[in-house]
Design a protein around this motif. Structure first.
Motif, short mmCIF file in Angstrom:
data_model
loop_
_atom_site.label_atom_id
_atom_site.label_comp_id
_atom_site.label_asym_id
_atom_site.label_seq_id
_atom_site.Cartn_x
_atom_site.Cartn_y
_atom_site.Cartn_z
N GLN A 1 0.87 -1.15 0.00
CA GLN A 1 0.06 0.18 0.02
C GLN A 1 0.93 1.19 -0.02
O GLN A 1 0.41 2.28 -0.74
N LEU A 2 1.87 1.10 0.78
CA LEU A 2 2.71 2.36 0.64
C LEU A 2 3.53 2.67 -0.79
O LEU A 2 3.89 3.68 -1.01
N LEU A 3 3.78 1.56 -1.38
CA LEU A 3 4.40 1.64 -2.73
C LEU A 3 3.38 1.80 -3.71
O LEU A 3 3.68 1.77 -4.92
N ASP A 4 2.01 2.22 -3.32
CA ASP A 4 0.96 2.31 -4.21
C ASP A 4 0.93 1.05 -5.18
O ASP A 4 0.81 1.40 -6.63
N MET A 5 0.75 -0.27 -4.60
CA MET A 5 0.81 -1.19 -5.67
C MET A 5 -0.28 -2.14 -5.02
O MET A 5 -0.84 -2.08 -4.08
N GLU A 6 -1.03 -2.58 -5.94
CA GLU A 6 -2.20 -3.50 -5.74
C GLU A 6 -1.81 -4.69 -4.59
O GLU A 6 -0.75 -5.36 -4.98
N VAL A 7 -2.68 -4.91 -3.77
CA VAL A 7 -2.34 -6.08 -2.84
C VAL A 7 -3.10 -7.44 -3.09
O VAL A 7 -4.47 -7.51 -3.46
N PRO A 8 -2.30 -8.51 -3.33
CA PRO A 8 -3.01 -9.71 -3.79
C PRO A 8 -4.12 -10.10 -3.02
O PRO A 8 -4.00 -10.14 -1.39
N GLN A 9 -5.06 -10.50 -3.46
CA GLN A 9 -6.48 -10.84 -2.69
C GLN A 9 -6.12 -12.08 -1.59
O GLN A 9 -6.56 -11.84 -0.43
N TRP A 10 -5.21 -12.89 -1.98
CA TRP A 10 -5.12 -14.05 -1.05
C TRP A 10 -4.34 -13.84 0.35
O TRP A 10 -4.56 -14.34 1.48
N LEU A 11 -3.60 -12.67 0.11
CA LEU A 11 -2.84 -12.15 1.39
C LEU A 11 -4.08 -11.79 2.60
O LEU A 11 -3.67 -11.45 3.64
N ARG A 12 -5.31 -11.39 2.19
CA ARG A 12 -6.21 -10.90 3.03
C ARG A 12 -7.26 -12.05 3.40
O ARG A 12 -8.47 -11.62 3.77
N ASP A 13 -6.90 -13.36 3.31
CA ASP A 13 -7.72 -14.55 3.57
C ASP A 13 -8.12 -14.25 4.96
O ASP A 13 -7.18 -14.12 5.87
N GLU A 14 -9.28 -14.69 5.46
CA GLU A 14 -9.40 -14.61 6.61
C GLU A 14 -8.99 -15.50 7.65
O GLU A 14 -8.92 -15.50 8.75
N ARG A 15 -8.22 -16.62 7.14
CA ARG A 15 -7.37 -17.50 8.01
C ARG A 15 -5.98 -16.84 8.34
O ARG A 15 -5.44 -17.40 9.17
N LEU A 16 -5.63 -15.71 7.74
CA LEU A 16 -4.49 -15.14 8.09
C LEU A 16 -4.46 -13.88 9.07
O LEU A 16 -4.67 -12.78 8.89
N MET A 17 -5.07 -14.56 10.30
CA MET A 17 -5.52 -13.68 11.35
C MET A 17 -5.17 -14.32 12.74
O MET A 17 -5.59 -15.64 12.59
N PHE A 18 -4.68 -13.57 13.93
CA PHE A 18 -4.72 -14.49 14.92
C PHE A 18 -5.72 -14.18 15.85
O PHE A 18 -6.11 -13.11 15.97
N GLU A 19 -6.10 -15.09 16.72
CA GLU A 19 -7.17 -14.92 17.49
C GLU A 19 -6.74 -14.10 18.74
O GLU A 19 -7.45 -13.15 19.04
N LYS A 20 -5.73 -14.29 19.15
CA LYS A 20 -5.06 -13.27 20.18
C LYS A 20 -3.88 -12.45 19.77
O LYS A 20 -3.38 -12.71 18.71
N PRO A 21 -3.72 -11.22 20.12
CA PRO A 21 -2.95 -10.38 19.35
C PRO A 21 -1.43 -10.97 19.47
O PRO A 21 -0.85 -11.58 20.46
N TYR A 22 -0.54 -10.80 18.42
CA TYR A 22 0.60 -11.15 18.19
C TYR A 22 1.46 -9.90 18.25
O TYR A 22 1.33 -9.02 17.36
N TYR A 23 2.38 -9.84 19.18
CA TYR A 23 3.47 -8.69 19.30
C TYR A 23 4.99 -9.01 18.65
O TYR A 23 5.42 -10.08 19.34
N HIS A 24 5.21 -8.46 17.67
CA HIS A 24 6.47 -9.07 17.18
C HIS A 24 7.76 -8.71 18.11
O HIS A 24 8.62 -9.39 18.53
N SER A 25 7.71 -7.52 18.71
CA SER A 25 8.67 -7.26 19.74
C SER A 25 8.29 -7.91 20.91
O SER A 25 7.04 -7.71 21.44
N LYS A 26 8.92 -8.60 21.59
CA LYS A 26 8.84 -9.36 22.89
C LYS A 26 9.26 -8.50 24.01
O LYS A 26 8.84 -8.94 25.15
#
Length: 125
Positions: A67-92
């Motif tokens: 999105q920052l590069l103003d490019m189309e985002v492939p639809q598969w990247l927004r699949d509902e299976r690609l979501m965590f139930e609990k928040p994931y924080y990359h910084s530990k």
């Protein structure tokens, strides 16, 4: 198994931070071989749990960066299976206040997946 060779190679790095760093570098440099590979959908049904976890984390970054590069985002990247139930924080190493702050300040590609990164840490884009 991740069907996308580029993503599979990143997944197979021994260190996830190095993998994510390399992913951000590919996106920042607009590596068209990598970016074009993203438009071939990954069959999530063929992926194991660890691969889905990895793809969930990087899909938030890929979506945000494209999105920052103003490019189309492939639809598969927004699949509902690609979501965590609990928040994931990359910084530990963050406290509860910082976690709440990330939940409110991260853009929608992160919120939609319940994946939170410190944007200062990925600001190379």
């Amino acid at each position: 198994m991740i069907g996308n060779k580029c993503l599979k190679d990143l997944f197979e790095y021994q260190d996830e931070d190095t993998s994510i760093n390399q992913l951000l570098e590919l996106l920042k440099s607009k590596d068209m071989k990598f970016i074009n590979s993203l438009y071939n959908p990954v069959d999530l049904d063929d992926c194991d749990d660890e691969e889905i976890k990895y793809i969930t984390k990087v899909s938030a970054l890929i979506d945000y960066c494209l999105q920052l590069l103003d490019m189309e985002v492939p639809q598969w990247l927004r699949d509902e299976r690609l979501m965590f139930e609990k928040p994931y924080y990359h910084s530990k190493r963050i406290n509860d206040f910082e976690k709440v702050k990330l939940q409110y300040t991260n853009p929608s590609p992160f919120k939609a997946r319940n994946v939170y990164f410190d944007l200062n840490g990925i600001e190379r884009i």
